[in-house]
Design an enzyme around this catalytic site. Structure first.
Site, PDB file in Angstrom:
ATOM      1  N   SER A  91       0.980  -1.305   0.040  1.00  0.00           N
ATOM      2  CA  SER A  91       0.046   0.034   0.312  1.00  0.00           C
ATOM      3  C   SER A  91       0.898   1.401   0.333  1.00  0.00           C
ATOM      4  O   SER A  91       1.792   1.388  -0.861  1.00  0.00           O
ATOM      5  CB  SER A  91      -1.129   0.123   1.249  1.00  0.00           C
ATOM      6  N   HIS A 225      -7.504  -6.027   1.027  1.00  0.00           N
ATOM      7  CA  HIS A 225      -6.789  -4.709   0.624  1.00  0.00           C
ATOM      8  C   HIS A 225      -5.770  -5.872   1.708  1.00  0.00           C
ATOM      9  O   HIS A 225      -4.518  -5.709   1.017  1.00  0.00           O
ATOM     10  CB  HIS A 225      -6.981  -3.507   1.375  1.00  0.00           C
TER      11      HIS A 225
END
Length: 255
Positions: A91, A225
């Site tokens: 990320s 995620h």
């Protein structure tokens, strides 16, 4: 300027290492997230989690205000190390790893591999809208949607108050990041994403292939995620194997 002892978790250093795997944290993350990876690398690849200010042993230090400044300082420390650097980031950490790799290339310091996960290619702006300054209930909702903070912490007001400034600062760092076109990296890139991550579809990850003139590979795995938490053994082992075999020689592949 802080030294390597501040920026890097030194617990997993190996005197026989030829490669150092520097792992960059996601927004709100710390070096401790990667500690379990030590079980999946061997003496030739040492694990070096990166610790940003404002967390862990650096809790009392001022929070970072510039992603570029972080990349500058970390790249300088890596450039002085004798081992071949391997860079991994999830990320926000993917952008930090990428910008660090850019600096090392500009300084003539070779990077063995760039590994990225859970973040679209650098030219793609994320998040889609600014969230760092949202009112508390909305910001907590964003954290819950991303899955980047435990429900136990969300339910504990004192812990949440302690962590919120760091979380907001990290989101602000990535919100203000804007990609600057430049020469592609000369190291291979291996990328991962979860098949149920609404913010990071596989097609958004393919653009990472444009950031290298060497090999590129994309792997899509089950999960959202934070799919990398469930697949950390596979990811860590892939890093180790990639370091051993060198470039994949493939421009674009999905496994």
């Amino acid at each position: 300027m802080s030294g390597a002892g501040s920026w890097f978790d030194q617990r997993f250093r190996s005197p026989t290492a030829r490669h150092s795997l520097y792992c960059f944290p996601f927004a709100g993350g710390s070096a401790s997230y990667y500690a379990d990876w030590a079980a999946y690398v061997d003496g030739s690849v040492e694990l070096v989690p990166v610790q940003l200010p404002g967390r862990g042993a650096r809790m009392t230090e001022p929070l970072a205000t510039s992603l570029d400044a972080v990349a500058d300082e970390v790249a300088g420390l890596i450039a002085a190390a004798p081992t071949v650097p391997l860079l991994f980031g999830h990320s926000m950490g993917a952008i930090l790893a990428f910008e660090t790799a850019r600096r090392l290339r500009a300084w003539g310091r070779g990077v063995g591999y760039l590994f990225v996960s859970g973040r679209p290619a650098p030219p793609v702006v994320r998040p889609l809208r600014p969230v760092s300054s949202l009112p508390l209930p909305e910001f907590v909702g964003v954290l819950r949607d991303y899955g980047c903070i435990d429900e136990e912490i969300l339910a504990h007001d004192e812990l949440l108050d302690l962590l919120l400034p760091m979380m907001r600062s990290d989101f602000s760092l990535i919100e203000r990041y804007r990609y600057r076109p430049g020469a592609p990296l000369d190291c291979p890139i291996l990328a991962w994403c979860g098949d149920r991550d609404p913010e990071v579809p596989p097609e958004a990850m393919r653009g990472w292939g444009d950031e290298t003139c060497s090999g590129f590979e994309l792997r899509v795995r089950p999960g959202g995620h934070f799919f990398v938490t469930e697949h950390r053994e596979e990811v860590a082992q892939a890093v180790r194997h990639a370091a051993r075999r060198g470039t994949t020689g493939e421009r674009d592949a999905t496994v």
